[in-house]
Design an enzyme around this catalytic site. Structure first.
Site, PDB file in Angstrom:
ATOM      1  N   PHE A 225      -4.251   3.110  -3.700  1.00 57.63           N
ATOM      2  CA  PHE A 225      -3.845   2.042  -4.573  1.00 57.63           C
ATOM      3  C   PHE A 225      -4.716   1.641  -5.710  1.00 57.63           C
ATOM      4  O   PHE A 225      -4.176   1.513  -6.791  1.00 57.63           O
ATOM      5  CB  PHE A 225      -3.845   1.079  -3.524  1.00 57.63           C
ATOM      6  CG  PHE A 225      -3.530  -0.301  -4.045  1.00 57.63           C
ATOM      7  CD1 PHE A 225      -2.101  -0.840  -4.496  1.00 57.63           C
ATOM      8  CD2 PHE A 225      -4.532  -1.137  -4.558  1.00 57.63           C
ATOM      9  CE1 PHE A 225      -1.761  -1.894  -4.983  1.00 57.63           C
ATOM     10  CE2 PHE A 225      -4.238  -2.448  -4.970  1.00 57.63           C
ATOM     11  CZ  PHE A 225      -2.769  -2.935  -5.185  1.00 57.63           C
ATOM     12  N   ASP A 226      -5.984   1.579  -5.495  1.00 55.87           N
ATOM     13  CA  ASP A 226      -6.958   1.106  -6.526  1.00 55.87           C
ATOM     14  C   ASP A 226      -6.798   2.133  -7.721  1.00 55.87           C
ATOM     15  O   ASP A 226      -6.562   1.504  -8.937  1.00 55.87           O
ATOM     16  CB  ASP A 226      -8.476   1.312  -6.189  1.00 55.87           C
ATOM     17  CG  ASP A 226      -8.606   0.084  -4.875  1.00 55.87           C
ATOM     18  OD1 ASP A 226      -7.955   0.570  -3.739  1.00 55.87           O
ATOM     19  OD2 ASP A 226      -9.585  -0.530  -5.073  1.00 55.87           O
TER      20      ASP A 226
END
Length: 433
Positions: A225-226
């Site tokens: 996600f990051d």
């Protein structure tokens, strides 16, 4: 679409204050914890999310420490949101108890695991203008939090990340994790042209209005996600602020390195396909959110971006020239100088055009590729004329010239043809990174 002016502390002081710990209406699948009594109403400027899964042992001491630090050191209204990712132990009960006991702490529960899923749910529902998150182990020194969020509050930056890979960062961790972290970030630089230094440090912040635009485009719900958020933000022209952090490795980390690496590789491939196929609307995002259209040229008469393009073009040109001479010198004795020059120049010209499309001028996808390569072919013919003509003249003057003189003549001819190539490709590829 014009960007909304970021909220400042002056704006918030002029608004009617509300209770910092009162959670917004929950989104689907999120259960809010019971809010504690609030003795001092303050406007929430920063919402710090702590995603947790089966952390009953560490949750209370970490949240109490984080809450005490924020209350004493952060000059902005804050809230701590504990995001429970479908824990199967007593973590959710601990989170509810902390929300009842501590000012400006709330708890939400999700029915499915995933750090990315938790951040999407909480950030999307938060009313705070700045959204942050950190790992529950508090491996990052909390004194880096104010430098992390301050540029977002002032409007200077759009996202902020902690980096463990800065020269001034002080990091305590084993060699295995150090090698894995650096290798991963090198992969991102090579495959996705990432300019940020540390994608996976669990210490990040984002302005809410930017998050609302980017979160729907982020597909990953777990550890990638990051990276996905940062890469899309970079391609959109957003400003990413980096803060060197002091970081101590958590020896009790339960991250499955092999499974996470496999997911990350799938994520990198998915992003490359998304950008190449136009599924991720980078052009629209740059137009709506990007900053680069607002910055004037610093040198009158020089188009903005030309210096950076020249540097990138020069780097590609150096590599192309090295490859050219390796091919030329390798074939010269077998085919003769003219044939060796033709083949070496043709091979490097095609590769040079492809590299400059992507690296120098930021052109991706197949749109205009035929026209660009046709322009590169014209530049190739100009270069062929210059180099072949120079060789012909040299051999007319000296039938068996010194090899060093021959190479020097070719270097000069290639320098002129390189300038012609840059001007031709820049005219064709007006798109700028």
């Amino acid at each position: 679409m014009p960007r909304k002016r970021p909220a400042t502390m002056t704006d918030l002081l002029l608004e009617t204050p509300h209770e910092g710990g009162r959670p917004p209406a929950p989104s689907a699948g999120v259960q809010p914890g019971r809010p504690a009594h609030r003795s001092t109403p303050t406007a929430v400027m920063v919402d710090v999310v702590v995603p947790v899964f089966n952390e009953e042992a560490d949750l209370r001491p970490s949240v109490e420490r984080l809450h005490a630090f924020l209350a004493a050191e952060l000059p902005y209204g804050f809230r701590v949101t504990i995001a429970d990712n479908a824990s199967t132990d007593a973590t959710w009960a601990q989170a509810q108890a902390l929300a009842a006991e501590l000012d400006h702490v709330r708890a939400v529960h999700l029915d499915a695991k995933g750090r990315g899923r938790a951040l999407k749910a909480v950030w999307s529902a938060s009313e705070a203008p700045v959204l942050a998150y950190m790992d529950v182990d508090l491996s990052t020194d909390l004194r880096a939090l104010l430098p992390l969020v301050a540029p977002l509050i002032s409007g200077h930056s759009d996202l902020a990340i902690g980096t463990r890979l800065s020269r001034s960062s002080r990091v305590v961790r084993g060699p295995k994790r150090e090698i894995i972290s650096r290798s991963y970030n090198l992969l991102l630089r090579g495959a996705l042209s990432a300019s940020f230094s540390d994608a996976q440090c669990g210490f990040k912040a984002i302005r809410a209005e930017v998050a609302h635009d980017l979160l729907p485009l982020v597909e990953d719900d777990n550890w990638f996600f990051d990276t996905e958020l940062l890469v899309i933000a970079q391609r959109a022209g957003l400003r990413i602020h980096e803060v060197p952090v002091d970081w101590v490795d958590d020896p009790d980390s339960r991250v499955d390195i092999v499974a996470t690496a496999r997911e990350d590789l799938h994520g990198v491939v998915r992003l490359l396909r998304g950008f190449a196929g136009g599924r991720i609307p980078v052009t629209r995002l740059r137009a709506e959110l990007g900053r680069d259209t607002q910055v004037p040229s610093t040198v009158p008469g020089v188009p903005r971006g030309m210096f950076a393009q020249l540097l990138r073009f020069g780097g590609v040109g150096v590599l192309s020239t090295l490859v050219y001479f390796v091919l030329y010198l390798g074939m010269r004795d077998l085919t003769g100088p003219q044939a060796a020059n033709l083949v070496a120049l043709l091979v490097t010209a095609v590769a040079n055009t492809a590299a400059n499309r992507r690296v120098t001028f930021g052109v991706r996808g197949s749109d205009g590729a035929l026209r660009h390569h046709a322009g590169g072919l014209v530049a190739f013919l100009v270069g062929l004329g210059l180099t072949s003509g120079s060789l012909w003249v040299l051999h007319q003057l000296s039938p068996d010239p010194n090899r060093g003189i021959e190479v020097a003549i070719l270097v000069l001819a290639n320098a002129v043809s390189t300038l012609v190539r840059f001007l031709a490709l820049r005219q064709l590829m007006a798109h700028r990174r």
